[in-house]
Design a protein around this motif. Structure first.
Motif, PDB file in Angstrom:
ATOM      1  N   VAL A  20       0.865  -1.176   0.000  1.00  0.00           N
ATOM      2  CA  VAL A  20       0.000   0.000   0.000  1.00  0.00           C
ATOM      3  C   VAL A  20       0.902   1.227   0.000  1.00  0.00           C
ATOM      4  CG1 VAL A  20      -1.652   1.395   1.315  1.00  0.00           C
ATOM      5  CG2 VAL A  20      -1.964  -1.084   1.157  1.00  0.00           C
ATOM      6  N   VAL A  21       0.641   2.161  -0.905  1.00  0.00           N
ATOM      7  CA  VAL A  21       1.327   3.452  -0.907  1.00  0.00           C
ATOM      8  C   VAL A  21       0.304   4.493  -0.477  1.00  0.00           C
ATOM      9  CG1 VAL A  21       2.651   5.130  -2.214  1.00  0.00           C
ATOM     10  CG2 VAL A  21       2.823   2.693  -2.789  1.00  0.00           C
ATOM     11  N   PHE A  22       0.611   5.193   0.611  1.00  0.00           N
ATOM     12  CA  PHE A  22      -0.305   6.141   1.227  1.00  0.00           C
ATOM     13  C   PHE A  22       0.316   7.530   1.147  1.00  0.00           C
ATOM     14  CE2 PHE A  22      -1.690   8.137   5.371  1.00  0.00           C
ATOM     15  CZ  PHE A  22      -3.011   8.374   5.001  1.00  0.00           C
ATOM     16  N   THR A  23      -0.300   8.448   0.417  1.00  0.00           N
ATOM     17  CA  THR A  23       0.328   9.743   0.173  1.00  0.00           C
ATOM     18  C   THR A  23      -0.488  10.903   0.720  1.00  0.00           C
ATOM     19  OG1 THR A  23      -0.688  10.125  -2.011  1.00  0.00           O
ATOM     20  CG2 THR A  23       1.352   8.834  -1.947  1.00  0.00           C
ATOM     21  N   GLY A  24       0.236  11.983   1.040  1.00  0.00           N
ATOM     22  CA  GLY A  24      -0.375  13.209   1.532  1.00  0.00           C
ATOM     23  C   GLY A  24       0.105  14.419   0.756  1.00  0.00           C
ATOM     24  N   ALA A  25      -0.158  15.584   1.296  1.00  0.00           N
ATOM     25  CA  ALA A  25       0.059  16.843   0.581  1.00  0.00           C
ATOM     26  C   ALA A  25       1.513  17.071   0.181  1.00  0.00           C
ATOM     27  CB  ALA A  25      -0.419  18.010   1.440  1.00  0.00           C
ATOM     28  N   GLY A  26       2.446  16.469   0.930  1.00  0.00           N
ATOM     29  CA  GLY A  26       3.857  16.720   0.655  1.00  0.00           C
ATOM     30  C   GLY A  26       4.289  16.351  -0.748  1.00  0.00           C
ATOM     31  N   ILE A  27       3.775  15.245  -1.275  1.00  0.00           N
ATOM     32  CA  ILE A  27       4.209  14.815  -2.612  1.00  0.00           C
ATOM     33  C   ILE A  27       3.683  15.759  -3.687  1.00  0.00           C
ATOM     34  CG2 ILE A  27       2.291  13.179  -2.921  1.00  0.00           C
ATOM     35  CD1 ILE A  27       4.280  11.348  -4.410  1.00  0.00           C
ATOM     36  N   SER A  28       2.467  16.280  -3.497  1.00  0.00           N
ATOM     37  CA  SER A  28       1.927  17.218  -4.481  1.00  0.00           C
ATOM     38  C   SER A  28       2.596  18.584  -4.371  1.00  0.00           C
ATOM     39  CB  SER A  28       0.415  17.347  -4.300  1.00  0.00           C
ATOM     40  OG  SER A  28      -0.237  16.135  -4.633  1.00  0.00           O
ATOM     41  N   PRO A  96       3.431  -7.404  -7.016  1.00  0.00           N
ATOM     42  CA  PRO A  96       2.335  -8.302  -7.405  1.00  0.00           C
ATOM     43  C   PRO A  96       0.964  -7.680  -7.172  1.00  0.00           C
ATOM     44  CG  PRO A  96       4.027  -9.521  -6.232  1.00  0.00           C
ATOM     45  CD  PRO A  96       4.395  -8.063  -6.126  1.00  0.00           C
ATOM     46  N   GLU A  97       0.827  -6.935  -6.075  1.00  0.00           N
ATOM     47  CA  GLU A  97      -0.421  -6.232  -5.779  1.00  0.00           C
ATOM     48  C   GLU A  97      -0.068  -4.944  -5.058  1.00  0.00           C
ATOM     49  OE1 GLU A  97      -4.395  -6.917  -3.031  1.00  0.00           O
ATOM     50  OE2 GLU A  97      -3.475  -8.652  -4.030  1.00  0.00           O
ATOM     51  N   CYS A  98      -0.552  -3.823  -5.564  1.00  0.00           N
ATOM     52  CA  CYS A  98      -0.233  -2.526  -4.958  1.00  0.00           C
ATOM     53  C   CYS A  98      -1.434  -1.617  -5.049  1.00  0.00           C
ATOM     54  CB  CYS A  98       0.975  -1.880  -5.638  1.00  0.00           C
ATOM     55  SG  CYS A  98       1.392  -0.237  -4.981  1.00  0.00           S
ATOM     56  N   THR A  99      -1.827  -1.059  -3.914  1.00  0.00           N
ATOM     57  CA  THR A  99      -2.939  -0.122  -3.833  1.00  0.00           C
ATOM     58  C   THR A  99      -2.403   1.252  -3.477  1.00  0.00           C
ATOM     59  OG1 THR A  99      -4.432  -1.877  -3.074  1.00  0.00           O
ATOM     60  CG2 THR A  99      -5.123   0.396  -2.688  1.00  0.00           C
ATOM     61  N   VAL A 100      -2.757   2.251  -4.264  1.00  0.00           N
ATOM     62  CA  VAL A 100      -2.363   3.633  -3.991  1.00  0.00           C
ATOM     63  C   VAL A 100      -3.541   4.330  -3.319  1.00  0.00           C
ATOM     64  CG1 VAL A 100      -1.580   5.827  -4.951  1.00  0.00           C
ATOM     65  CG2 VAL A 100      -0.787   3.664  -5.955  1.00  0.00           C
ATOM     66  N   VAL A 101      -3.289   4.861  -2.126  1.00  0.00           N
ATOM     67  CA  VAL A 101      -4.302   5.577  -1.347  1.00  0.00           C
ATOM     68  C   VAL A 101      -3.781   6.990  -1.131  1.00  0.00           C
ATOM     69  CG1 VAL A 101      -5.617   5.662   0.805  1.00  0.00           C
ATOM     70  CG2 VAL A 101      -4.932   3.437  -0.160  1.00  0.00           C
ATOM     71  N   THR A 102      -4.592   7.990  -1.444  1.00  0.00           N
ATOM     72  CA  THR A 102      -4.119   9.363  -1.289  1.00  0.00           C
ATOM     73  C   THR A 102      -5.117  10.227  -0.545  1.00  0.00           C
ATOM     74  OG1 THR A 102      -3.163  11.265  -2.448  1.00  0.00           O
ATOM     75  CG2 THR A 102      -5.034  10.191  -3.510  1.00  0.00           C
ATOM     76  N   GLN A 103      -4.576  11.184   0.194  1.00  0.00           N
ATOM     77  CA  GLN A 103      -5.380  12.231   0.818  1.00  0.00           C
ATOM     78  C   GLN A 103      -5.517  13.443  -0.101  1.00  0.00           C
ATOM     79  OE1 GLN A 103      -2.622  11.932   4.366  1.00  0.00           O
ATOM     80  NE2 GLN A 103      -4.511  12.456   5.444  1.00  0.00           N
ATOM     81  N   LEU A 195       3.906   1.996   2.512  1.00  0.00           N
ATOM     82  CA  LEU A 195       4.816   3.113   2.285  1.00  0.00           C
ATOM     83  C   LEU A 195       4.023   4.400   2.432  1.00  0.00           C
ATOM     84  CD1 LEU A 195       7.645   4.058   1.282  1.00  0.00           C
ATOM     85  CD2 LEU A 195       6.789   3.767  -1.052  1.00  0.00           C
ATOM     86  N   THR A 196       4.311   5.177   3.483  1.00  0.00           N
ATOM     87  CA  THR A 196       3.596   6.427   3.705  1.00  0.00           C
ATOM     88  C   THR A 196       4.500   7.586   3.298  1.00  0.00           C
ATOM     89  OG1 THR A 196       2.526   7.849   5.363  1.00  0.00           O
ATOM     90  CG2 THR A 196       4.229   6.355   6.173  1.00  0.00           C
ATOM     91  N   VAL A 197       3.965   8.481   2.470  1.00  0.00           N
ATOM     92  CA  VAL A 197       4.790   9.497   1.807  1.00  0.00           C
ATOM     93  C   VAL A 197       4.149  10.876   1.930  1.00  0.00           C
ATOM     94  CG1 VAL A 197       5.847  10.199  -0.372  1.00  0.00           C
ATOM     95  CG2 VAL A 197       5.507   7.755   0.111  1.00  0.00           C
ATOM     96  N   GLY A 198       4.862  11.803   2.537  1.00  0.00           N
ATOM     97  CA  GLY A 198       4.454  13.199   2.514  1.00  0.00           C
ATOM     98  C   GLY A 198       3.170  13.516   3.235  1.00  0.00           C
ATOM     99  N   THR A 199       2.838  12.743   4.247  1.00  0.00           N
ATOM    100  CA  THR A 199       1.625  13.033   5.009  1.00  0.00           C
ATOM    101  C   THR A 199       1.987  13.405   6.435  1.00  0.00           C
ATOM    102  OG1 THR A 199      -0.504  12.150   5.785  1.00  0.00           O
ATOM    103  CG2 THR A 199       1.296  10.574   5.525  1.00  0.00           C
ATOM    104  N   SER A 200       1.227  14.331   6.994  1.00  0.00           N
ATOM    105  CA  SER A 200       1.529  14.825   8.336  1.00  0.00           C
ATOM    106  C   SER A 200       1.141  13.841   9.421  1.00  0.00           C
ATOM    107  CB  SER A 200       0.802  16.154   8.575  1.00  0.00           C
ATOM    108  OG  SER A 200      -0.608  15.955   8.549  1.00  0.00           O
TER     109      SER A 200
END
Length: 260
Positions: A20-28, A96-103, A195-200
């Motif tokens: 799972v890739v979990f992203t927040g405002a930082g990446i944008s 093999p399996e990946c879910t992208v979840v974003t705020q 993997l959590t990326v750019g979220t507070s």
């Protein structure tokens, strides 16, 4: 951890069956997309966010609220996905399996090549009517479009029921979309690596997602320039930006180069 990428991070990602890739405002933000409150600039700076991001505000002055969101949509349309977004697309194609979840409410993940992205807070590009939540369409924003800052714009009407069309984002006081939240929770509860990326890590209930993964035994890897409350649930904390760290992670896992 400091900004150095631990070698085991790449191996963990490569060996994972479910990611799972979990992203927040930082990446944008790295693509020049302002955070929600930072978008109250120019002539919009005179407004309080509560006047622009609630259902009550929309019903009180739909032209004002729609105008601000059209301005935001135009700004996002001129932004480009960065190397972090492109690295996530590679991860989704390699695992093999990946879910992208974003705020985030932009479409930068999709434009970078990610698919079936779960938008926990909705999207600037998914308007719907206020009556029956019918999906609505609107004209794409051209690359040169710059709606006047502070100019109210009348929202369109739903083609199915003639009700006003509203932005497809989650406003203050509204619950997250049930289907999106359920899908995100289920993915986190079944993953090997999150993997959590750019979220507070402070906006709930979305911030609970990494903790769910950690509680079921998944390895949580956090990428963020600054410490966050998620430090305590992450097994690996990498201090750095998405555009810098994620290409290195992809290279470590699969010896693949991300276009910068």
């Amino acid at each position: 951890m400091d900004s150095a990428l631990p070698r085991e991070a790449g191996q963990l990602l490569r060996d994972a069956r479910r990611v799972v890739v979990f992203t927040g405002a930082g990446i944008s933000a790295e693509s020049g997309v302002p955070t929600f409150r930072d978008d109250l600039t120019g002539l919009w700076a005179r407004f309080d966010p509560q006047r622009l991001a609630t259902a009550e505000a929309f019903h009180a002055d739909p032209d004002l609220v729609w105008g601000w969101y059209e301005w935001r949509r135009a700004r996002v349309s001129r932004a480009e996905p960065n190397a972090g977004h492109r690295a996530i697309s590679i991860i989704q194609n390699r695992a093999p399996e990946c879910t992208v979840v974003t705020q985030n409410v932009d479409d930068l993940h999709e434009r970078a090549g990610s698919h079936k992205v779960i938008h926990l807070h909705g999207s600037l590009f998914a308007p719907r009517c206020v009556a029956a939540a019918h999906p609505a369409a609107f004209a794409p924003v051209s690359g040169n479009a710059t709606p006047d800052e502070g100019r109210p714009v009348p929202p369109p009407r739903c083609a199915s029921c003639a009700a006003l069309v509203r932005p497809g984002v989650v406003w203050f006081g509204e619950a997250l979309p049930e289907a999106a939240l359920t899908a995100a929770v289920e993915a986190a509860a079944e993953c090997d690596v999150l993997l959590t990326v750019g979220t507070s890590g402070v906006v709930y209930p979305a911030a609970e997602i990494p903790g769910i993964a950690a509680r079921v035994g998944a390895t949580v890897i956090q990428v963020n320039p600054e410490p966050t409350p998620l430090d305590r649930v992450a097994a690996i904390n990498v201090r750095g930006t998405a555009a810098h760290v994620l290409p290195a992670l992809v290279a470590s896992a699969w010896q693949e180069t991300v276009e910068t």
